[in-house]
Design a protein around this motif. Structure first.
Motif, mmCIF file in Angstrom:
data_model
loop_
_atom_site.group_PDB
_atom_site.id
_atom_site.type_symbol
_atom_site.label_atom_id
_atom_site.label_comp_id
_atom_site.label_asym_id
_atom_site.label_seq_id
_atom_site.Cartn_x
_atom_site.Cartn_y
_atom_site.Cartn_z
ATOM 1 N N PRO A 231 1.089 -1.566 -0.039
ATOM 2 C CA PRO A 231 -0.125 0.319 0.278
ATOM 3 C C PRO A 231 0.835 1.528 -0.057
ATOM 4 O O PRO A 231 0.598 1.825 -0.821
ATOM 5 N N LEU A 232 2.081 1.535 0.761
ATOM 6 C CA LEU A 232 2.481 2.507 1.200
ATOM 7 C C LEU A 232 3.536 2.686 -0.673
ATOM 8 O O LEU A 232 3.393 3.925 -0.594
ATOM 9 N N ILE A 233 3.836 1.305 -1.124
ATOM 10 C CA ILE A 233 4.379 2.150 -2.864
ATOM 11 C C ILE A 233 3.672 2.296 -3.336
ATOM 12 O O ILE A 233 3.890 3.273 -4.371
ATOM 13 N N VAL A 234 2.252 2.246 -3.692
ATOM 14 C CA VAL A 234 0.982 2.562 -4.778
ATOM 15 C C VAL A 234 1.007 3.970 -4.505
ATOM 16 O O VAL A 234 1.201 4.804 -5.235
ATOM 17 N N VAL A 235 0.504 3.936 -2.910
ATOM 18 C CA VAL A 235 0.718 5.774 -2.540
ATOM 19 C C VAL A 235 1.616 6.559 -2.947
ATOM 20 O O VAL A 235 1.577 7.953 -3.108
ATOM 21 N N SER A 236 3.463 6.292 -3.298
ATOM 22 C CA SER A 236 4.601 6.918 -3.419
ATOM 23 C C SER A 236 3.753 6.837 -4.528
ATOM 24 O O SER A 236 4.354 8.271 -4.672
ATOM 25 N N VAL A 237 3.486 5.978 -5.498
ATOM 26 C CA VAL A 237 3.766 6.219 -6.533
ATOM 27 C C VAL A 237 2.363 7.713 -6.755
ATOM 28 O O VAL A 237 2.866 7.860 -8.206
ATOM 29 N N LEU A 238 1.021 7.060 -6.773
ATOM 30 C CA LEU A 238 -0.263 7.903 -6.329
ATOM 31 C C LEU A 238 0.650 9.867 -6.801
ATOM 32 O O LEU A 238 -0.013 10.638 -6.971
ATOM 33 N N LEU A 239 1.051 9.374 -5.221
ATOM 34 C CA LEU A 239 1.880 11.481 -5.123
ATOM 35 C C LEU A 239 2.982 11.707 -5.734
ATOM 36 O O LEU A 239 2.820 13.114 -5.746
ATOM 37 N N THR A 240 4.001 10.953 -5.775
ATOM 38 C CA THR A 240 5.018 11.343 -6.361
ATOM 39 C C THR A 240 5.649 10.799 -7.668
ATOM 40 O O THR A 240 7.150 11.221 -8.033
ATOM 41 N N ASN A 241 5.108 10.169 -7.574
ATOM 42 C CA ASN A 241 5.573 8.710 -8.927
ATOM 43 C C ASN A 241 6.958 8.557 -8.926
ATOM 44 O O ASN A 241 7.319 7.834 -10.630
ATOM 45 N N VAL A 242 7.506 7.668 -8.409
ATOM 46 C CA VAL A 242 8.614 6.754 -7.152
ATOM 47 C C VAL A 242 8.034 6.108 -6.561
ATOM 48 O O VAL A 242 7.345 6.319 -5.717
ATOM 49 N N PRO A 243 8.309 4.719 -7.119
ATOM 50 C CA PRO A 243 8.182 3.907 -5.599
ATOM 51 C C PRO A 243 8.848 3.715 -4.431
ATOM 52 O O PRO A 243 8.857 2.219 -4.255
ATOM 53 N N VAL A 244 9.756 4.144 -3.906
ATOM 54 C CA VAL A 244 10.465 4.932 -3.057
ATOM 55 C C VAL A 244 10.308 5.789 -1.790
ATOM 56 O O VAL A 244 10.848 6.657 -2.475
ATOM 57 N N PRO A 245 9.386 5.020 -1.213
ATOM 58 C CA PRO A 245 8.592 6.137 -0.470
ATOM 59 C C PRO A 245 9.611 7.042 0.713
ATOM 60 O O PRO A 245 9.640 8.476 1.177
ATOM 61 N N GLN A 246 10.426 6.350 0.933
ATOM 62 C CA GLN A 246 11.338 7.103 1.857
ATOM 63 C C GLN A 246 12.434 7.861 1.784
ATOM 64 O O GLN A 246 12.933 8.634 2.322
ATOM 65 N N LEU A 247 12.641 7.670 0.476
ATOM 66 C CA LEU A 247 13.210 9.223 -0.740
ATOM 67 C C LEU A 247 12.512 9.748 -1.274
ATOM 68 O O LEU A 247 12.823 11.066 -1.694
ATOM 69 N N THR A 248 10.899 10.014 -0.926
ATOM 70 C CA THR A 248 10.673 10.833 -1.979
ATOM 71 C C THR A 248 9.496 11.652 -1.352
ATOM 72 O O THR A 248 8.864 12.268 -1.304
ATOM 73 N N PHE A 249 9.034 11.414 0.295
ATOM 74 C CA PHE A 249 8.299 11.917 0.918
ATOM 75 C C PHE A 249 8.999 13.038 1.526
ATOM 76 O O PHE A 249 7.661 13.801 1.284
ATOM 77 N N GLY A 250 9.532 13.582 0.892
ATOM 78 C CA GLY A 250 10.212 15.063 1.674
ATOM 79 C C GLY A 250 9.489 15.944 0.065
ATOM 80 O O GLY A 250 9.905 17.164 0.777
ATOM 81 N N ALA A 251 9.683 15.522 -0.951
ATOM 82 C CA ALA A 251 8.927 16.265 -1.446
ATOM 83 C C ALA A 251 7.837 17.214 -1.572
ATOM 84 O O ALA A 251 7.620 18.050 -2.249
ATOM 85 N N LEU A 252 6.601 16.355 -0.578
ATOM 86 C CA LEU A 252 5.236 16.836 0.074
ATOM 87 C C LEU A 252 5.352 17.803 1.132
ATOM 88 O O LEU A 252 4.892 18.327 0.857
ATOM 89 N N PHE A 253 6.619 18.037 1.198
ATOM 90 C CA PHE A 253 6.809 19.291 2.361
ATOM 91 C C PHE A 253 5.863 20.274 2.059
ATOM 92 O O PHE A 253 4.900 20.546 2.934
ATOM 93 N N PRO A 254 6.455 21.054 1.324
ATOM 94 C CA PRO A 254 5.928 22.308 1.118
ATOM 95 C C PRO A 254 4.458 22.420 0.546
ATOM 96 O O PRO A 254 3.564 23.141 1.149
ATOM 97 N N ALA A 255 3.761 21.066 -0.393
ATOM 98 C CA ALA A 255 2.421 20.919 0.306
ATOM 99 C C ALA A 255 1.737 20.814 1.418
ATOM 100 O O ALA A 255 0.523 20.990 1.395
ATOM 101 N N LEU A 256 2.152 20.258 2.144
ATOM 102 C CA LEU A 256 2.454 19.788 3.569
ATOM 103 C C LEU A 256 1.927 20.737 4.560
ATOM 104 O O LEU A 256 1.064 21.257 5.202
ATOM 105 N N GLN A 257 2.524 21.941 4.304
ATOM 106 C CA GLN A 257 2.955 23.087 4.969
ATOM 107 C C GLN A 257 2.031 24.121 4.393
ATOM 108 O O GLN A 257 1.438 24.284 5.402
#
Length: 628
Positions: A231-257
């Motif tokens: 599930p985490l990889i699927v969500v990562s692909v949906l949100l960041t287009n990359v299946p490595v959530p540990q390395l890509t979730f930082g790209a969502l920080f501006p939207a989260l802020q």
């Protein structure tokens, strides 16, 4: 000349067997996904996803049953490093880590990382300071090691008694996490779920002890990894287009802020932290995720980190697995695998928290009060989320969105609008990790009661056979925990913090000095354990250092410091000195060559008993001839 090892080699087909297990889990996911598209009800999908793996765990436990003491207590000392690493990681993190810790990161953000970093550093410290030497000692339990090191049965029973509270707390916390999941997704009440899961863990432990729990736990770990990763990889692909959530979730920080600012979240100060510590009940998020030291000050953060680090390094249910590998080298590799997997989870939990928080705030908190997402009703019925326009401004703010801490992980697939089968898969994975950890804690607790208390008090070999005593201890411990959970309310995260505080304050000083200081004596060991345990227990019972997690962490550190001081003082000025056999034991323990000390002693006892039997047989006819 080095004596040949009597240990058997690991099964060469283990990789194939667990490859089949992994394939079976993936096939189950695919089949249930197809059935969901064909119109299966969600309840049936959840029941199949949760119950079929439980059957698999029981089958594996039954297939690996044993009545050999070394297999029962040490899995025959032939567990490959990768599989041992699986159980080490599952035991350290557990269901408490998967659900409660990840939920804490969701609420506290940066400040909650003290827990994950503490687990990781604790695994590293244990690998360097304790594990190789406990493997060479070869004792079946931690109190047994201390007894052999100091030649003291009093110390053995004392250590066993002091081991009960932290192990019981962790066992209760893991069973509660698993039971909460079962009660949410299966047609079971919480009490019935507790009884069912306790019976399952007890059956696996009784069937083959450490052996059954190792191989059933490996399957549970695989289910847990698949359940979290997919599930985490699927969500990562949906949100960041990359299946490595540990390395890509930082790209969502501006939207989260931006989402946090838009919903009214403002920076907080540590003096207001008492209202921010998340409990089990749904509550509002009160802190921005990236704000450092908002709920914990710098000193509090450091104390919580050290508390979990010391507790992890000295946790009996982790250290007891030091003897299951075939050699010291393999045990080091086992610890390295465990460290790697724990570190991987420590950077995965923030990714889950970021994904869940962003999706929630975008889909609910920023939506008009009259057009909330359709899945809100489903999650509200499960008591995982509550949202209402309390102030009547036509929108949902951060203070009006209430989320259950232990449900953050479980709601992620739903808020991402993924197929329901992934929600059930995530629940099955979290339950599997909780059951693997519960099995380790239960066996550590019961094995110590049987080996370090009963066998010391009752030395008659015919009073109760060795494994029968262990079975009775397992059943009694499990039943006690089940009754406690049914009648008492327990916060899993707070129970885990108390357990790690007790373990670190009680056992870290005595282990470090027993291994690295040959002059440490029995009195010093008793003083170290007593001082640390009493200080930590006083804080848990009466809160002498204040309220909150930081106060408990401070009490654990004070207890640890007093334990070191008490051990050194009692060893130097207590009137006795370390004996020659104790110093020889330390030297032998720190020599990586040769078989475990305990195994060599057992072989000598068996050889002496065999020689005595041969002499008795030889003397029997001679006496009969002389009488004639």
């Amino acid at each position: 000349m080095r004596a040949p090892s009597r240990l058997r080699n690991p099964n060469p087909h283990l990789g194939a067997y667990y490859g089949i297990v992994t394939s079976a889990v993936v096939s189950l996911i695919v089949v249930l996904a197809m059935f969901e598209q064909l119109g299966w009800r969600h309840a049936l999908i959840a029941q199949a996803m949760l119950l079929l793996p439980l059957v698999l765990y029981l089958v594996i436990a039954a297939a690996t049953r044993t009545t050999e003491p070394q297999d029962f207590y040490m899995s025959g000392r032939r567990v490959p490093p990768v599989f041992n690493g699986f159980i080490l990681a599952a035991t350290a993190v557990g269901g408490v880590g998967v659900l409660a810790y990840t939920g804490t990161v969701f609420f506290l953000g940066f400040d909650a990382l003290a827990i994950g970093l503490g687990w990781t550093f604790g695994m590293l410290a244990a690998m360097i300071l304790f594990v190789p030497y406990l493997r060479k000692a070869g004792a079946y339990t931690l109190p047994s090691f201390l007894s052999h090191r100091f030649r003291s049965r009093t110390l053995r029973m004392t250590a066993s008694a002091l081991q009960i509270p932290p192990m019981a707390l962790l066992l209760a916390a893991e069973i509660k996490i698993a039971a909460l999941i079962a009660a949410l997704f299966l047609p079971l009440s919480f009490s019935l779920a507790v009884l069912l899961l306790v019976a399952l863990v007890t059956a696996a432990a009784i069937a083959g002890g450490m052996r059954s729990l190792t191989w059933a736990g490996s399957a549970e770990f695989i289910v847990g990894v698949v359940g979290l990763a997919v599930p985490l990889i699927v969500v990562s692909v949906l949100l960041t287009n990359v299946p490595v959530p540990q390395l890509t979730f930082g790209a969502l920080f501006p939207a989260l802020q931006e989402a946090e600012i838009g919903t009214g979240l403002t920076p907080v100060q540590p003096e207001n932290a008492s209202t921010l510590q998340p409990g089990e009940a749904p509550q509002a998020v009160g802190k921005r995720l990236l704000q450092p030291f908002g709920s914990l000050g710098e000193l509090d953060f450091a104390m919580v980190f050290l508390c979990f680090a010391l507790g992890t390094a000295a946790l009996p249910s982790l250290l007891v697995r030091s003897g299951v590998a075939g050699s010291i080298g393999e045990q080091r590799r086992s610890s390295a695998w465990g460290l790697l997997l724990v570190a991987l989870f420590a950077i995965t939990a923030p990714a889950i928290a970021v994904f869940a928080k962003l999706l929630l705030f975008q889909d609910i908190a920023q939506a008009p009060g009259a057009s909330l997402p359709a899945w809100l009703t489903e999650l509200s019925n499960l008591h995982l989320i509550r949202a209402a326009d309390a102030d009547g401004n036509g929108a949902i703010g951060a203070s009006e969105l209430l989320v259950a801490r232990d449900g953050v992980v479980l709601i992620l697939p739903t808020v991402a609008e993924l197929p329901y089968v992934l929600t059930a898969l995530l629940a099955a994975g979290a339950m599997a990790i909780a059951l693997a950890a519960a099995g380790s804690h239960l066996f550590t607790l019961a094995a110590s009661l049987a080996e370090d208390c009963y066998r010391v008090l009752d030395r008659r070999p015919t009073a109760l056979p060795r494994l029968s005593a262990a079975w009775a201890a397992i059943a009694a411990s499990a039943l006690s925990i089940a009754v406690f959970l049914i009648i008492a309310d327990l916060d899993p995260l707070k129970a885990a913090l108390a357990a790690f505080a007790l373990a670190g304050a009680t056992f870290f000083p005595v282990l470090l000095l027993a291994i690295w200081w040959p002059s440490c004596t029995e009195r010093g060991a008793l003083a170290a354990m007593g001082a640390g345990f009493v200080i930590a227990l006083l804080q848990i019972v009466s809160g002498v250092f204040g309220a909150g997690e930081a106060a408990l962490a401070m009490a654990a550190l004070i207890g640890t410091a007093l334990g070191f001081a008490g051990c050194v003082g009692a060893s130097l000025y207590g009137g006795d000195r370390a004996s020659a056999p104790e110093r020889v034991y330390v030297e032998d323990m720190r020599d990586p060559e040769g078989e475990p000390i305990y195994d060599r002693a057992t072989q000598r006892v068996e050889a002496a008993a065999e020689a005595a039997a041969i002499r008795a047989e030889a003397e029997g006819p001679a006496k009969a001839f002389g009488s004639r």
